[in-house]
Scaffold this motif. Structure first.
Motif, PDB file in Angstrom:
ATOM      1  N   ASN A  66     -12.278  20.536 -19.870  1.00 32.84           N
ATOM      2  CA  ASN A  66     -11.497  19.335 -19.563  1.00 32.84           C
ATOM      3  C   ASN A  66     -12.368  18.256 -18.928  1.00 32.84           C
ATOM      4  O   ASN A  66     -12.214  17.059 -19.218  1.00 32.84           O
ATOM      5  CB  ASN A  66     -10.336  19.693 -18.636  1.00 32.84           C
ATOM      6  CG  ASN A  66      -9.274  20.519 -19.337  1.00 32.84           C
ATOM      7  OD1 ASN A  66      -9.089  20.415 -20.554  1.00 32.84           O
ATOM      8  ND2 ASN A  66      -8.570  21.348 -18.590  1.00 32.84           N
ATOM      9  N   GLN A  67     -13.279  18.672 -18.055  1.00 38.98           N
ATOM     10  CA  GLN A  67     -14.138  17.703 -17.386  1.00 38.98           C
ATOM     11  C   GLN A  67     -15.056  17.003 -18.371  1.00 38.98           C
ATOM     12  O   GLN A  67     -15.240  15.777 -18.330  1.00 38.98           O
ATOM     13  CB  GLN A  67     -14.963  18.394 -16.297  1.00 38.98           C
ATOM     14  CG  GLN A  67     -15.758  17.434 -15.427  1.00 38.98           C
ATOM     15  CD  GLN A  67     -16.481  18.152 -14.301  1.00 38.98           C
ATOM     16  OE1 GLN A  67     -16.601  19.381 -14.305  1.00 38.98           O
ATOM     17  NE2 GLN A  67     -16.975  17.394 -13.333  1.00 38.98           N
ATOM     18  N   ALA A  68     -15.630  17.759 -19.307  1.00 39.48           N
ATOM     19  CA  ALA A  68     -16.498  17.155 -20.315  1.00 39.48           C
ATOM     20  C   ALA A  68     -15.712  16.231 -21.228  1.00 39.48           C
ATOM     21  O   ALA A  68     -16.200  15.170 -21.634  1.00 39.48           O
ATOM     22  CB  ALA A  68     -17.188  18.244 -21.126  1.00 39.48           C
ATOM     23  N   SER A  83     -12.970  14.534 -20.404  1.00 38.08           N
ATOM     24  CA  SER A  83     -12.614  13.314 -19.675  1.00 38.08           C
ATOM     25  C   SER A  83     -13.808  12.387 -19.526  1.00 38.08           C
ATOM     26  O   SER A  83     -13.658  11.162 -19.475  1.00 38.08           O
ATOM     27  CB  SER A  83     -12.048  13.680 -18.301  1.00 38.08           C
ATOM     28  OG  SER A  83     -13.039  14.297 -17.493  1.00 38.08           O
ATOM     29  N   HIS A  84     -15.021  12.956 -19.460  1.00 43.62           N
ATOM     30  CA  HIS A  84     -16.238  12.146 -19.350  1.00 43.62           C
ATOM     31  C   HIS A  84     -16.855  11.843 -20.717  1.00 43.62           C
ATOM     32  O   HIS A  84     -17.915  11.234 -20.786  1.00 43.62           O
ATOM     33  CB  HIS A  84     -17.269  12.864 -18.474  1.00 43.62           C
ATOM     34  CG  HIS A  84     -16.868  12.952 -17.037  1.00 43.62           C
ATOM     35  ND1 HIS A  84     -17.402  13.876 -16.168  1.00 43.62           N
ATOM     36  CD2 HIS A  84     -15.973  12.223 -16.314  1.00 43.62           C
ATOM     37  CE1 HIS A  84     -16.867  13.719 -14.972  1.00 43.62           C
ATOM     38  NE2 HIS A  84     -15.991  12.717 -15.041  1.00 43.62           N
ATOM     39  N   ARG A  85     -16.193  12.331 -21.780  1.00 42.01           N
ATOM     40  CA  ARG A  85     -16.621  12.081 -23.159  1.00 42.01           C
ATOM     41  C   ARG A  85     -18.078  12.506 -23.386  1.00 42.01           C
ATOM     42  O   ARG A  85     -18.883  11.790 -23.986  1.00 42.01           O
ATOM     43  CB  ARG A  85     -16.418  10.600 -23.530  1.00 42.01           C
ATOM     44  CG  ARG A  85     -14.983  10.137 -23.367  1.00 42.01           C
ATOM     45  CD  ARG A  85     -14.772   8.718 -23.850  1.00 42.01           C
ATOM     46  NE  ARG A  85     -14.923   8.632 -25.309  1.00 42.01           N
ATOM     47  CZ  ARG A  85     -13.952   8.941 -26.192  1.00 42.01           C
ATOM     48  NH1 ARG A  85     -12.783   9.377 -25.755  1.00 42.01           N
ATOM     49  NH2 ARG A  85     -14.164   8.823 -27.479  1.00 42.01           N
ATOM     50  N   ILE A  86     -18.377  13.709 -22.910  1.00 40.14           N
ATOM     51  CA  ILE A  86     -19.722  14.267 -23.069  1.00 40.14           C
ATOM     52  C   ILE A  86     -19.881  14.808 -24.490  1.00 40.14           C
ATOM     53  O   ILE A  86     -19.058  15.589 -24.974  1.00 40.14           O
ATOM     54  CB  ILE A  86     -19.985  15.390 -22.054  1.00 40.14           C
ATOM     55  CG1 ILE A  86     -19.797  14.870 -20.627  1.00 40.14           C
ATOM     56  CG2 ILE A  86     -21.382  15.971 -22.245  1.00 40.14           C
ATOM     57  CD1 ILE A  86     -20.759  13.776 -20.240  1.00 40.14           C
ATOM     58  N   VAL A  87     -20.936  14.420 -25.179  1.00 46.59           N
ATOM     59  CA  VAL A  87     -21.234  14.935 -26.513  1.00 46.59           C
ATOM     60  C   VAL A  87     -22.705  15.350 -26.553  1.00 46.59           C
ATOM     61  O   VAL A  87     -23.503  14.952 -25.706  1.00 46.59           O
ATOM     62  CB  VAL A  87     -20.956  13.890 -27.613  1.00 46.59           C
ATOM     63  CG1 VAL A  87     -19.487  13.518 -27.652  1.00 46.59           C
ATOM     64  CG2 VAL A  87     -21.817  12.643 -27.412  1.00 46.59           C
ATOM     65  N   GLY A  88     -23.065  16.153 -27.533  1.00 46.64           N
ATOM     66  CA  GLY A  88     -24.453  16.582 -27.666  1.00 46.64           C
ATOM     67  C   GLY A  88     -24.553  18.038 -28.072  1.00 46.64           C
ATOM     68  O   GLY A  88     -23.580  18.640 -28.546  1.00 46.64           O
ATOM     69  N   THR A  89     -25.720  18.614 -27.879  1.00 45.90           N
ATOM     70  CA  THR A  89     -26.003  19.975 -28.327  1.00 45.90           C
ATOM     71  C   THR A  89     -26.605  20.799 -27.204  1.00 45.90           C
ATOM     72  O   THR A  89     -27.511  20.331 -26.507  1.00 45.90           O
ATOM     73  CB  THR A  89     -26.978  19.962 -29.521  1.00 45.90           C
ATOM     74  OG1 THR A  89     -26.403  19.210 -30.588  1.00 45.90           O
ATOM     75  CG2 THR A  89     -27.273  21.383 -30.011  1.00 45.90           C
ATOM     76  N   VAL A  90     -26.093  22.013 -27.019  1.00 43.07           N
ATOM     77  CA  VAL A  90     -26.699  22.999 -26.127  1.00 43.07           C
ATOM     78  C   VAL A  90     -27.552  23.924 -26.983  1.00 43.07           C
ATOM     79  O   VAL A  90     -27.076  24.442 -28.005  1.00 43.07           O
ATOM     80  CB  VAL A  90     -25.629  23.806 -25.371  1.00 43.07           C
ATOM     81  CG1 VAL A  90     -26.283  24.930 -24.560  1.00 43.07           C
ATOM     82  CG2 VAL A  90     -24.816  22.904 -24.456  1.00 43.07           C
ATOM     83  N   LYS A  91     -28.802  24.127 -26.588  1.00 47.11           N
ATOM     84  CA  LYS A  91     -29.700  25.009 -27.327  1.00 47.11           C
ATOM     85  C   LYS A  91     -30.062  26.206 -26.458  1.00 47.11           C
ATOM     86  O   LYS A  91     -30.372  26.046 -25.275  1.00 47.11           O
ATOM     87  CB  LYS A  91     -30.965  24.267 -27.756  1.00 47.11           C
ATOM     88  CG  LYS A  91     -30.700  23.129 -28.743  1.00 47.11           C
ATOM     89  CD  LYS A  91     -31.998  22.468 -29.196  1.00 47.11           C
ATOM     90  CE  LYS A  91     -31.716  21.354 -30.200  1.00 47.11           C
ATOM     91  NZ  LYS A  91     -32.968  20.718 -30.682  1.00 47.11           N
TER      92      LYS A  91
END
Length: 295
Positions: free
Chosen positions: A223-225, A227-235
């Protein structure tokens, strides 16, 4: 392979990348004698309505729950996933709690494997479960999967059982142990598996047969991500260990607001048939990428 599409303005996807490196400090072979003598144990998870025998204690993944997208869909009150590997069997138990499990049943089966062929009905404690069968061909091996579906007073259970050999003996042992939980059944108390094991892990080109991934769900978007509109890739780098569990998870690229932790949890619950070298199960190095994007 099973993947989940996440809702509420977010989408997470996963990719497995192989590496040709050989790491001398990771993984190890499991002696054949140990592999064949794995002791089955009673599994009675707290908060569930079933008890059964499993070839190894599973990892547990708890999913966040929310209101259904449509008003005519039953709300899921709790969702858990128990998965493990032992005696050549990949097993996954999906648990969905609802006020009206029979109403939830139809919605869940709409997302089940529609190509599966019905095999038999299984009866226990006034419950009738249905077993289905499918065959899959991966790049590295052919395997057979059985699906067992049933509803109890408070839950819907979807069980996936996969084997490289097209045999019913181990599956029958698993399924025949199913029963409803009794008042005298004590909840299974077990510690989290070690995230790190010593030994040697092979690169994919160093093994006779590469690891075969049969279950890989996407991470959930926090939910926190969102609400902050976090995008990208975890490697991540990890080991598909010889015992059928993921270990030695190392983050090489992270995201904030809990997305790295969500990716690690998803990676930890990947289920697979271990790689083999000269007929023995061995550990194999992999790289994982989990992508998060907003609709």
């Amino acid at each position: 392979m099973n993947t989940r599409r996440l809702r509420h303005l977010a989408f997470a996807s996963a990719a497995i990348l192989v590496s040709n490196q050989s790491y001398s400090a990771l993984g190890n072979e499991i002696p054949a004698s140990f592999q064949s003598e794995l002791a089955w144990v009673t599994f009675a998870p707290e908060g569930e309505e079933l008890t059964l025998m499993v070839p190894a204690l599973p990892t547990v993944r708890t999913y966040p729950v929310s209101a259904p997208d449509q008003s005519d869909h039953e709300r899921i009150l709790a969702q858990r996933e128990y998965s493990g590997y032992g005696s050549g069997l990949v097993f996954v138990i999906e648990s969905y709690k609802a006020e009206r499990p029979q109403r939830l049943w139809g919605n869940l089966l709409n997302h089940a494997d529609n190509g599966a062929v019905f095999e038999r009905d299984i009866s226990f404690d006034d419950i009738t479960a249905r077993q289905y069968r499918s065959s899959y061909e991966s790049r590295y091996a052919r395997y057979t999967t059985r699906f067992v579906r049933f509803a109890t007073k408070e839950h819907v259970y979807l069980i996936t059982l996969a084997m490289l050999e097209d045999t019913n003996s181990i599956v029958d042992r698993f399924v025949s142990s199913l029963r409803l939980r009794r008042p005298e059944d004590q909840s299974t108390n077990y510690a989290q598996r070690s995230d790190s094991i010593p030994g040697h892990a092979f690169g994919p080109n160093e093994v006779t047969r590469r690891a075969v991934v049969v279950w890989k769900n996407a991470p959930y978007y926090t939910n926190q991500a969102r609400s902050h509109r976090i995008v990208g890739t975890v490697k991540l780098e990890a080991i598909l260990a010889a015992d059928g569990y993921v270990s030695n998870i190392t983050v090489t690229k992270e995201l904030k607001d809990g997305l790295t932790e969500s990716a690690i949890e998803a990676a930890r619950n990947i289920r697979f048939f271990p790689a083999e070298k000269d007929g023995k199960p061995v550990s194999q190095l992999i790289m994982l990428e989990y992508s998060f994007s907003l609709f």
